[in-house]
Write a protein that holds these residues in place. Structure first.
Motif, PDB file in Angstrom:
ATOM      1  N   THR A   6      -6.074  41.677  12.054  1.00  0.00           N
ATOM      2  CA  THR A   6      -5.804  40.963  10.805  1.00  0.00           C
ATOM      3  C   THR A   6      -4.297  40.978  10.578  1.00  0.00           C
ATOM      4  OG1 THR A   6      -6.128  42.992   9.525  1.00  0.00           O
ATOM      5  CG2 THR A   6      -8.035  41.548   9.817  1.00  0.00           C
ATOM      6  N   ARG A   7      -3.781  39.834  10.208  1.00  0.00           N
ATOM      7  CA  ARG A   7      -2.330  39.694  10.091  1.00  0.00           C
ATOM      8  C   ARG A   7      -1.944  39.123   8.733  1.00  0.00           C
ATOM      9  NH1 ARG A   7       0.075  38.098  16.008  1.00  0.00           N
ATOM     10  NH2 ARG A   7      -1.207  39.541  17.198  1.00  0.00           N
ATOM     11  N   GLU A   8      -0.745  39.466   8.321  1.00  0.00           N
ATOM     12  CA  GLU A   8      -0.231  38.983   7.045  1.00  0.00           C
ATOM     13  C   GLU A   8       1.029  38.174   7.274  1.00  0.00           C
ATOM     14  OE1 GLU A   8       1.871  40.871   3.139  1.00  0.00           O
ATOM     15  OE2 GLU A   8      -0.066  41.744   3.714  1.00  0.00           O
ATOM     16  N   LEU A  22      -2.714  38.224  -2.540  1.00  0.00           N
ATOM     17  CA  LEU A  22      -2.792  37.887  -1.117  1.00  0.00           C
ATOM     18  C   LEU A  22      -3.742  36.709  -0.961  1.00  0.00           C
ATOM     19  CD1 LEU A  22      -1.627  39.033   1.548  1.00  0.00           C
ATOM     20  CD2 LEU A  22      -3.772  40.271   1.832  1.00  0.00           C
ATOM     21  N   ARG A  49       2.888  34.220   5.450  1.00  0.00           N
ATOM     22  CA  ARG A  49       3.196  33.481   4.230  1.00  0.00           C
ATOM     23  C   ARG A  49       2.381  32.197   4.192  1.00  0.00           C
ATOM     24  NH1 ARG A  49       6.117  36.002   0.078  1.00  0.00           N
ATOM     25  NH2 ARG A  49       7.064  37.815   1.093  1.00  0.00           N
ATOM     26  N   GLU A  61      -5.162  32.998   1.183  1.00  0.00           N
ATOM     27  CA  GLU A  61      -5.646  32.596   2.507  1.00  0.00           C
ATOM     28  C   GLU A  61      -5.430  31.098   2.702  1.00  0.00           C
ATOM     29  OE1 GLU A  61      -9.722  33.820   2.754  1.00  0.00           O
ATOM     30  OE2 GLU A  61      -9.217  35.927   3.117  1.00  0.00           O
ATOM     31  N   ARG A  85       2.524  35.601  -0.151  1.00  0.00           N
ATOM     32  CA  ARG A  85       1.851  36.430   0.851  1.00  0.00           C
ATOM     33  C   ARG A  85       0.442  35.911   1.094  1.00  0.00           C
ATOM     34  NH1 ARG A  85       1.058  41.715  -1.496  1.00  0.00           N
ATOM     35  NH2 ARG A  85       0.325  42.319   0.580  1.00  0.00           N
ATOM     36  N   ALA A  86      -0.003  35.990   2.355  1.00  0.00           N
ATOM     37  CA  ALA A  86      -1.328  35.482   2.696  1.00  0.00           C
ATOM     38  C   ALA A  86      -1.802  36.086   4.005  1.00  0.00           C
ATOM     39  CB  ALA A  86      -1.303  33.958   2.804  1.00  0.00           C
ATOM     40  N   ARG A  87      -3.127  36.081   4.192  1.00  0.00           N
ATOM     41  CA  ARG A  87      -3.712  36.421   5.492  1.00  0.00           C
ATOM     42  C   ARG A  87      -3.598  35.193   6.385  1.00  0.00           C
ATOM     43  NH1 ARG A  87      -7.495  38.212   1.734  1.00  0.00           N
ATOM     44  NH2 ARG A  87      -7.616  40.494   1.508  1.00  0.00           N
ATOM     45  N   THR A  88      -2.944  35.335   7.505  1.00  0.00           N
ATOM     46  CA  THR A  88      -2.704  34.201   8.384  1.00  0.00           C
ATOM     47  C   THR A  88      -2.995  34.595   9.832  1.00  0.00           C
ATOM     48  OG1 THR A  88      -0.368  34.794   8.661  1.00  0.00           O
ATOM     49  CG2 THR A  88      -0.911  33.286   6.862  1.00  0.00           C
ATOM     50  N   THR A  97      -1.767  44.015  10.132  1.00  0.00           N
ATOM     51  CA  THR A  97      -2.006  44.943   9.024  1.00  0.00           C
ATOM     52  C   THR A  97      -3.309  45.721   9.169  1.00  0.00           C
ATOM     53  OG1 THR A  97      -3.065  43.184   7.741  1.00  0.00           O
ATOM     54  CG2 THR A  97      -0.697  43.527   7.417  1.00  0.00           C
TER      55      THR A  97
END
Length: 702
Positions: free
Chosen positions: A502-504, A437, A506, A439, A447-450, A456
């Motif tokens: 917090t969101r996941e 994951l 791309r 950033e 996949r990334a924190r965006t 999530t």
């Protein structure tokens, strides 16, 4: 406030100025996208346009620039009482590339909304730009979610802010202008289509024009006010002409013949959708009004096509925008010209009387009226390489000697340099992603924190709260209600209770291509297939908003053919001209990749890399390193794997007998190996899982 450079002092750039003025006459045209190299007066011309727009009447004290005669009934500052308005100049608002979503659309004070139940709204740049110009420099570098918000507002004429059940809507009608340098990456085709007109600009190669550019720019910098005063009369004339064209616009008639020409032109050039037809109709109408006429003529339709269609014909990022003017003329001439003949006196060109040079920052794509053609000279064709020769046992061009008894394609032989070959037809590939994951910058690969995506979890906000997690906030505040003296139905919420969602989503990655260009790859059919595979991966990288880089190795070393960039078409151009020949310094290529990734990690630590090695796995030269080539390449690969690098090896070995060297290289790198045929989407099932499994195995082993 500094004095802006006068619009009429811009030298040359007739298409750019005309496109801007047409939007000033009819904002419904849909804005302008200006494409061109750096230093071609793109920003200067756009910033100068605001001085030519008529003043606007606004309701006093309204932060959303409502018109006194027709205020927005949904204005957050309303309702407005009838009364006289206040005149002010039309604004030009600039949207920085690094702006946040809240800065663009505005922000709600979530704490006041929860605690006091009021809509405390702070307007954003869209509200400031209402009834003016919204300018986005380097629009191709703007994040996708900002572009979507921007273009939706431009299409609907309104901005909507929806936050946790609180809604705010306000009018947002503006002239949208974007500038970009194609070398830094392209816009997606669907976003290109949302700009009404597109203009290509380039620097002039005519010395006299360049001299005039420098002379005017230096004069402006020495005395901005004095320079502007010398062009004041021309500015007033153009401003008056814009006002007159706006007044005439509702009276312009778009005849059936013109409509048929527009429809036939869009169909003839196979433009997708119907937006092009509508934009052409509006542009042709604005052209007629600008010329002072009340009917649309064939030349208006032709000019509208040249401005509205080139960027809509691109099918992939490697297609150069443009329009075949001979084909355009054949389509337009296929209809009877039952419209009035043109006036005997030509209409004046927009931009002032001294329209014979280049832009103030050094660019102009049209020749001067009296100076003859001014076409940039094309670069000379690449020097053709030596054609393959029969194996006569003579030494190869590589400095290292080759055994005379070795076959031309054996690891021990050096091969003469081959002329570049064309790439095979690209195909759709499976997704190669980086595990874990990240950033990094928003994209469509890993996949990334965006800031956008599925929710999530929650956390305490770091700085300003932007995405409220309502359930988590209520849960944090609930245990303290009695201690806070709650005595009603409302929830007592304090700042410490607020939780950020917090969101996941791309992210885009750095895809670094390491391409073997040695003699063992020189067979024309093989190299064509290799280039086609890399071109397919480049197209996939474009669609997923990645940065790309290209390293090639042959002879005695490796070369960084293209430093990491967002311009995928630049990588495709370098790949097309890639020659082959010489020995295979695989270790030098891997070490070059290590150095490039180390530098990029310092520049952009949040962007995770993906290394794609395209080779048959042979290592026949140590180059300047010295030692055993295979041992050096294995050691270099294991060093990259120890750093947790995600890699994929595209095995280019062909023939009935295979040595499996690419598979051994993939094992050293800790990633999968896939054949050229296996790279296709329909035969590459499970590759993403293989990438993740191999990478996880490599990390556990390390």
């Amino acid at each position: 406030m500094s004095t802006p450079y006068p619009f009429t002092a811009v030298v040359g750039q007739s298409d750019l100025r005309l496109a801007l003025l047409l939007n000033a006459v009819s904002p419904a045209v849909g804005g302008v996208l200006v494409r061109g190299e750096k230093g071609t007066a793109k920003s200067t011309a756009v910033r100068a346009l605001s001085a030519l727009l008529p003043q606007v009447d606004v309701v006093p004290g309204c932060r959303f620039s409502c018109a006194p005669g027709a205020p927005d009934p949904a204005c957050p500052d309303g309702p407005h009482e009838p009364g006289p308005g206040t005149a002010r100049p039309a604004r030009m608002v600039e949207l920085p590339v690094g702006a946040s979503e809240d800065r663009l659309v505005g922000a709600l004070d979530i704490e006041r909304a929860l605690a006091e139940g009021v809509k405390a709204f702070e307007p954003g740049l869209l509200a400031d730009a209402h009834r003016g110009i919204l300018y986005v420099d380097e629009v191709n570098l703007l994040h996708d979610h900002l572009i979507d918000l921007l273009l939706d507002a431009a299409a609907m004429g309104a901005s909507y802010v929806e936050r946790e059940g609180v809604s705010v809507r306000h009018a947002a009608r503006f002239l949208l202008v974007g500038t970009m340098n194609p070398e830094e990456g392209e816009l997606r085709p669907q976003l290109l289509d949302r700009f009404g007109l597109t203009v290509e600009v380039a620097a002039s190669r005519e010395p006299a024009q360049r001299v005039e550019v420098v002379r005017r720019r230096l004069a402006y910098e020495d005395d901005p006010a004095g320079f502007a005063s010398r062009w004041a009369d021309d500015e007033r004339e153009i401003r008056a002409r814009v006002v007159a064209a706006r007044a005439l616009l509702p009276k312009v008639v778009l005849g059936d013949t013109s409509l048929l020409r527009i429809a036939a032109t869009c169909a003839g050039f196979e433009v997708d959708g119907m937006r092009a037809d509508i934009v052409m109709a509006r542009t042709a109408t604005a052209l007629a009004a600008w010329a002072g006429r009340t009917e649309v003529r064939k030349e208006d339709v032709r000019q509208a096509a040249l401005l509205a269609l080139p960027h809509r014909r691109r099918r992939n990022p490697f297609d150069a925008p443009g329009l075949d003017e001979d084909q355009l003329d054949r389509i337009l001439d296929g209809f009877p010209d039952d419209e009035p003949e043109p006036d005997p006196e030509p209409e004046p060109e927009p931009g002032g009387p001294d329209d014979n040079g280049d832009g103030p920052d050094g660019g102009g794509q049209r020749p001067p009226q009296d100076g003859g053609p001014d076409q940039p000279s094309e670069a000379p064709p690449a020097e053709p390489g030596q054609e393959p020769r029969p194996d006569t046992g003579s030494p190869a061009q590589d400095p290292e000697p080759a055994r005379a008894d070795a076959p031309a394609d054996s690891p021990a032989a050096g091969a003469p340099e081959q002329a570049p070959v064309r790439a095979a037809e690209p195909f759709r590939t499976k997704v190669l992603s980086v595990p874990g994951l990240g950033e990094g910058a928003a994209g469509r690969r890993s996949r990334a924190r965006t800031a956008h995506g599925r929710t999530t979890g929650s956390q305490r906000p770091r700085g300003q709260l932007t995405k409220l997690h309502l359930a988590a906030t209520v849960q944090a505040a609930a245990p303290h209600q009695k201690a806070r003296g709650r005595n009603g139905r409302g929830l007592v919420v304090r700042k410490d209770d607020l939780r950020q969602a917090t969101r996941e989503g791309r992210e885009g990655n750095l895809v670094l291509f390491l391409v073997d260009a040695s003699g063992s790859m020189a067979a024309r059919q093989r190299m064509s297939a290799v280039k086609g595979a890399v071109l397919s991966l480049l197209l996939d990288a474009y669609q997923r908003r990645d940065k790309v880089g290209l390293i090639t190795f042959r002879g005695r070393g490796a070369e960084l053919a293209l430093p990491p960039t967002s311009s995928v078409d630049a990588a495709a151009a370098r790949l097309e001209q890639l020659p082959t020949g010489g020995r295979t310094p695989l270790a030098a290529g891997l070490l070059k990749a290590h150095e490039v990734l180390r530098i990029e990690r310092l520049r952009d630590p949040s962007r995770r890399p993906l290394l794609v090695v395209v080779t048959d796995g042979r290592a026949t030269s140590a180059g300047e390193l010295g030692g055993d080539p295979r041992e050096l390449s294995g050691r270099s690969a294991r060093m990259l794997a120890a750093q947790g690098l995600t890699s994929v090896v595209v095995d280019c070995e062909t023939g009935p007998v295979r040595l499996g060297l690419a598979g051994a290289l993939a094992a050293d790198l800790g990633g999968p190996a896939v054949t050229l045929d296996g790279l296709r989407a329909d035969s590459l099932a499970g590759l993403v899982n293989n990438v993740r499994t191999a990478s996880d195995t490599s990390r556990r082993a390390a």
